[in-house]
Design a protein around this motif. Structure first.
Motif, PDB file in Angstrom:
ATOM      1  N   ALA A  73       0.833  -1.208   0.000  1.00  0.00           N
ATOM      2  CA  ALA A  73       0.000   0.000   0.000  1.00  0.00           C
ATOM      3  C   ALA A  73       0.866   1.256   0.000  1.00  0.00           C
ATOM      4  N   ALA A  74       1.923   1.249   0.786  1.00  0.00           N
ATOM      5  CA  ALA A  74       2.833   2.403   0.819  1.00  0.00           C
ATOM      6  C   ALA A  74       3.537   2.576  -0.521  1.00  0.00           C
ATOM      7  N   THR A  75       3.958   1.476  -1.122  1.00  0.00           N
ATOM      8  CA  THR A  75       4.607   1.551  -2.431  1.00  0.00           C
ATOM      9  C   THR A  75       3.638   2.085  -3.478  1.00  0.00           C
ATOM     10  N   ALA A  76       2.402   1.636  -3.432  1.00  0.00           N
ATOM     11  CA  ALA A  76       1.383   2.147  -4.363  1.00  0.00           C
ATOM     12  C   ALA A  76       1.150   3.644  -4.141  1.00  0.00           C
ATOM     13  N   GLY A  77       1.191   4.079  -2.882  1.00  0.00           N
ATOM     14  CA  GLY A  77       1.048   5.500  -2.585  1.00  0.00           C
ATOM     15  C   GLY A  77       2.193   6.322  -3.145  1.00  0.00           C
ATOM     16  N   VAL A  78       3.405   5.797  -3.061  1.00  0.00           N
ATOM     17  CA  VAL A  78       4.574   6.482  -3.618  1.00  0.00           C
ATOM     18  C   VAL A  78       4.431   6.575  -5.139  1.00  0.00           C
ATOM     19  N   ILE A  79       3.970   5.500  -5.754  1.00  0.00           N
ATOM     20  CA  ILE A  79       3.754   5.512  -7.201  1.00  0.00           C
ATOM     21  C   ILE A  79       2.699   6.556  -7.560  1.00  0.00           C
ATOM     22  N   ALA A  80       1.608   6.598  -6.814  1.00  0.00           N
ATOM     23  CA  ALA A  80       0.553   7.581  -7.080  1.00  0.00           C
ATOM     24  C   ALA A  80       1.084   9.011  -6.948  1.00  0.00           C
ATOM     25  N   TYR A  81       1.908   9.248  -5.956  1.00  0.00           N
ATOM     26  CA  TYR A  81       2.513  10.564  -5.757  1.00  0.00           C
ATOM     27  C   TYR A  81       3.321  10.982  -6.985  1.00  0.00           C
ATOM     28  N   PHE A  82       4.159  10.075  -7.479  1.00  0.00           N
ATOM     29  CA  PHE A  82       5.012  10.430  -8.613  1.00  0.00           C
ATOM     30  C   PHE A  82       4.254  10.407  -9.942  1.00  0.00           C
ATOM     31  N   VAL A  83       3.165   9.675 -10.039  1.00  0.00           N
ATOM     32  CA  VAL A  83       2.297   9.790 -11.219  1.00  0.00           C
ATOM     33  C   VAL A  83       1.660  11.180 -11.227  1.00  0.00           C
ATOM     34  N   ALA A  84       1.190  11.633 -10.057  1.00  0.00           N
ATOM     35  CA  ALA A  84       0.617  12.983  -9.966  1.00  0.00           C
ATOM     36  C   ALA A  84       1.664  14.047 -10.306  1.00  0.00           C
ATOM     37  N   ALA A  85       2.881  13.859  -9.842  1.00  0.00           N
ATOM     38  CA  ALA A  85       3.962  14.796 -10.169  1.00  0.00           C
ATOM     39  C   ALA A  85       4.243  14.789 -11.674  1.00  0.00           C
ATOM     40  N   THR A  86       4.204  13.618 -12.274  1.00  0.00           N
ATOM     41  CA  THR A  86       4.411  13.510 -13.718  1.00  0.00           C
ATOM     42  C   THR A  86       3.328  14.262 -14.475  1.00  0.00           C
ATOM     43  N   VAL A  87       2.089  14.080 -14.073  1.00  0.00           N
ATOM     44  CA  VAL A  87       0.972  14.779 -14.710  1.00  0.00           C
ATOM     45  C   VAL A  87       1.137  16.293 -14.551  1.00  0.00           C
ATOM     46  N   ALA A  88       1.544  16.735 -13.363  1.00  0.00           N
ATOM     47  CA  ALA A  88       1.756  18.167 -13.136  1.00  0.00           C
ATOM     48  C   ALA A  88       2.837  18.714 -14.071  1.00  0.00           C
ATOM     49  N   GLY A 105      12.534   9.398 -12.613  1.00  0.00           N
ATOM     50  CA  GLY A 105      13.455   8.484 -11.951  1.00  0.00           C
ATOM     51  C   GLY A 105      12.837   7.854 -10.712  1.00  0.00           C
ATOM     52  N   MET A 106      12.199   8.683  -9.897  1.00  0.00           N
ATOM     53  CA  MET A 106      11.544   8.162  -8.688  1.00  0.00           C
ATOM     54  C   MET A 106      10.346   7.276  -9.044  1.00  0.00           C
ATOM     55  N   LEU A 107       9.622   7.643 -10.088  1.00  0.00           N
ATOM     56  CA  LEU A 107       8.506   6.802 -10.531  1.00  0.00           C
ATOM     57  C   LEU A 107       9.019   5.436 -10.984  1.00  0.00           C
ATOM     58  N   ALA A 108      10.110   5.423 -11.727  1.00  0.00           N
ATOM     59  CA  ALA A 108      10.686   4.153 -12.197  1.00  0.00           C
ATOM     60  C   ALA A 108      11.165   3.290 -11.035  1.00  0.00           C
ATOM     61  N   ILE A 109      11.840   3.902 -10.074  1.00  0.00           N
ATOM     62  CA  ILE A 109      12.312   3.150  -8.905  1.00  0.00           C
ATOM     63  C   ILE A 109      11.129   2.552  -8.147  1.00  0.00           C
ATOM     64  N   SER A 110      10.097   3.350  -7.938  1.00  0.00           N
ATOM     65  CA  SER A 110       8.917   2.888  -7.197  1.00  0.00           C
ATOM     66  C   SER A 110       8.209   1.740  -7.920  1.00  0.00           C
ATOM     67  N   LEU A 111       8.057   1.876  -9.227  1.00  0.00           N
ATOM     68  CA  LEU A 111       7.439   0.798 -10.009  1.00  0.00           C
ATOM     69  C   LEU A 111       8.286  -0.465  -9.968  1.00  0.00           C
ATOM     70  N   ALA A 112       9.601  -0.310 -10.042  1.00  0.00           N
ATOM     71  CA  ALA A 112      10.495  -1.469  -9.980  1.00  0.00           C
ATOM     72  C   ALA A 112      10.373  -2.189  -8.638  1.00  0.00           C
ATOM     73  N   VAL A 113      10.224  -1.428  -7.563  1.00  0.00           N
ATOM     74  CA  VAL A 113      10.050  -2.039  -6.240  1.00  0.00           C
ATOM     75  C   VAL A 113       8.731  -2.802  -6.180  1.00  0.00           C
TER      76      VAL A 113
END
Length: 121
Positions: A73-88, A105-113
């Motif tokens: 759940a925390a990893t999914a939250g981190v991904i959501a955060y960086f998806v929102a940043a990407t959209v912004a 870069g952070m989105l890729a790391i989070s998805l890889a995790v």
């Protein structure tokens, strides 16, 4: 369905990287200021909130090392955060190096995790 991360080391790497990101967001360093200016985010007024979100995410990732379901759940939250940043960034057409290095870069790391520790792990 989702247990604790296996292997654990990708989550540990994400924790370390996210702690560093939270620290540079709390200060904020010039890289973060450039990033926030690019998307017209009021870093002086609301920058603390971004650091707080990252600290809470780190806490979730740490708890998730022992409690089933929390880490994913925390990893999914981190991904959501960086998806929102990407959209912004895309909406603001702020596609400089801060977008490619920090945001994607952070989105890729989070998805890889997520994939390595929860989906195929």
């Amino acid at each position: 369905m989702f247990d604790i991360p296996s292997p654990v080391w990708p989550t540990a790497v994400l924790i370390v990287v996210l702690v560093g990101d939270a620290v540079i967001s709390a200060i904020p360093v010039q890289l973060v200021r450039d990033c926030m200016d690019g998307v017209r985010f009021p870093v002086d007024d609301w920058g603390w909130a971004l650091a707080y979100i990252k600290v809470v995410a780190v806490a979730g990732l740490i708890v998730g090392l022992w409690q089933p379901g929390v880490g994913v759940a925390a990893t999914a939250g981190v991904i959501a955060y960086f998806v929102a940043a990407t959209v912004a960034h895309l909406r603001a057409r702020s596609l400089g190096s801060t977008f490619w290095v920090n945001c994607l870069g952070m989105l890729a790391i989070s998805l890889a995790v997520l994939v390595s520790s929860y989906v195929i792990g």
